[in-house]
Scaffold this motif. Structure first.
Motif, short mmCIF file in Angstrom:
data_model
loop_
_atom_site.label_atom_id
_atom_site.label_comp_id
_atom_site.label_asym_id
_atom_site.label_seq_id
_atom_site.Cartn_x
_atom_site.Cartn_y
_atom_site.Cartn_z
N ILE A 1 4.02 36.49 64.51
CA ILE A 1 4.70 36.72 65.80
C ILE A 1 4.04 37.88 66.54
O ILE A 1 3.74 37.79 67.73
N TYR B 1 11.76 38.02 70.00
CA TYR B 1 11.38 36.82 69.25
C TYR B 1 11.50 37.06 67.74
O TYR B 1 11.89 36.17 67.00
N ILE C 1 8.13 35.39 52.90
CA ILE C 1 8.70 34.54 53.95
C ILE C 1 9.00 35.37 55.21
O ILE C 1 8.88 34.89 56.33
N GLU D 1 5.59 35.75 58.50
CA GLU D 1 5.94 35.23 59.82
C GLU D 1 5.95 36.35 60.86
O GLU D 1 5.55 36.14 62.01
N TYR E 1 17.21 32.48 63.22
CA TYR E 1 17.32 31.02 63.33
C TYR E 1 16.29 30.23 62.52
O TYR E 1 16.42 29.03 62.39
N VAL E 2 15.26 30.92 62.00
CA VAL E 2 14.24 30.20 61.22
C VAL E 2 14.11 30.78 59.80
O VAL E 2 14.34 30.08 58.81
N ILE E 3 13.73 32.06 59.72
CA ILE E 3 13.41 32.63 58.40
C ILE E 3 14.63 32.61 57.47
O ILE E 3 14.54 32.12 56.33
N ILE F 1 15.76 29.02 56.36
CA ILE F 1 14.80 28.42 55.41
C ILE F 1 14.90 29.14 54.06
O ILE F 1 14.86 28.51 53.00
N ILE G 1 16.03 27.42 50.19
CA ILE G 1 15.26 27.42 48.94
C ILE G 1 15.85 28.44 47.95
O ILE G 1 15.15 29.05 47.15
N TYR H 1 15.11 36.58 66.94
CA TYR H 1 15.53 35.18 66.96
C TYR H 1 14.95 34.39 65.78
O TYR H 1 15.65 33.61 65.14
N VAL H 2 13.66 34.61 65.52
CA VAL H 2 13.01 33.85 64.45
C VAL H 2 13.63 34.20 63.09
O VAL H 2 13.85 33.33 62.25
#
Lengths: 99, 197
Positions: free
Chosen positions: B45, B85, B37, B41, B92-94, B97, B101, B88-89
């Motif tokens: 990027i 980035y 994960i 990503e 706020y994303v990885i 998420i 899970i 941030y990713v």
């Protein structure tokens, strides 16, 4: 420490076509005033970088500016969304990745 | 050993904070997903910004941007924007998420520097990788990464000198590292002060 490659960022103050001329424009720029300050050192003008404490005598600055002749304006061919849009794209990718 | 020459690069070392401890507590079935994960990503990027992923080493992603002799400024600008980035990713994303899970929270730390590297064919028998990127800049960036607090970014002096003023203003000098018995300046980059576009 010896600086191998230097960088001065400029701020554009004015950009205008010269009336009646063919493909000529006038552009005025100054070293970014957030960090560069015009001072007098030993009776001579110099640009002083407040952040990095670097002094460039005006004579040297003029020589450096002349080296801009013939250098193309370079645009990056990498186009990446702003961070908000990129976060959405990334979220979609990561969700697909783990599903 | 064939040497293909020298080239200037920006190298980015990004890894997961405390991954060894985290993985030791994870069920075996979840370990691959924990790495995937994050690493997958980050590859995307880095590619989006025109860099390439040199190689994966466990939880670590090594990104490289080759710097041409002319037109080097956009590459430098892309590389630092890429770093912001990644941060941030991850935040706020990885990580959200991952937690959704039932994986642990993921924090990354990033070290980066700029310098000259050599592209070399090492030619070790039985190893498929034909070309290696060698040079002080690789070791320095890895060493800088070791000084970063969770979620943080630190860069070396040579990279700092090339940054756009917008990014230089986010930098704060921290304790130097020692390279060949000489102090080398390191800067923390405080991306919290901006949400860049």
């Amino acid at each position: 420490m010896k600086r191998e490659k230097g960088r001065i960022d400029f701020v554009i103050q004015e950009f205008e076509p010269i009336p009646g001329s063919n493909n000529l424009f006038r552009i005025s720029m100054i070293p970014d005033p957030r960090v560069w300050e015009l001072i007098e050192e030993d009776g001579k003008e110099a640009w002083y970088n407040k952040l990095d404490r670097v002094l460039i005598p005006m004579e040297e600055f003029k020589k450096a500016v002349k080296t801009m002749d013939g250098i193309p304006i370079v645009m990056s061919n990498v186009k990446v969304e702003n961070i908000d849009d990129y976060l959405k794209k990334s979220e979609k990718r990561v969700k697909e990745d783990v599903s | 050993m064939a040497n293909h020459g020298s080239i200037e690069i920006v190298v980015i070392y990004a890894d997961i904070v405390s991954s060894t401890e985290i993985v030791n507590k994870l069920p075996e079935s979840k370990i691959p997903l924990f790495y995937k994960i994050f690493c997958n990503e980050l590859y995307k990027i880095i590619n989006d910004f025109g860099g390439f992923v040199y190689k994966p080493v466990g939880d670590e992603v090594i990104g490289v941007f080759f710097i041409p002799e002319t037109g080097w400024i956009p590459i430098i600008d892309n590389s630092i924007r890429c770093i912001s980035y990644i941060r941030y990713v991850t935040k706020y994303v990885i990580s959200p998420i991952a937690e959704s899970i039932s994986l642990p929270k993921i924090q990354c730390r990033i070290g980066a520097d700029y310098g000259v590297a050599q592209i070399v064919d090492i030619g070790v028998e039985g190893i498929k990788i034909s070309a290696e990127i060698l040079g002080n800049v690789m070791n320095v960036a890895a060493k800088i990464r070791g000084k970063v607090y969770p979620g943080g970014v630190a860069i070396g002096q040579k990279y700092y000198e090339q940054l756009h003023t917008d990014y230089k203003l986010l930098c704060k000098k921290i304790n130097p590292i020692i390279i060949n018995e000489v102090k080398y300046n390191v800067y923390h980059v405080n991306f919290d002060n901006i949400k860049n576009s």
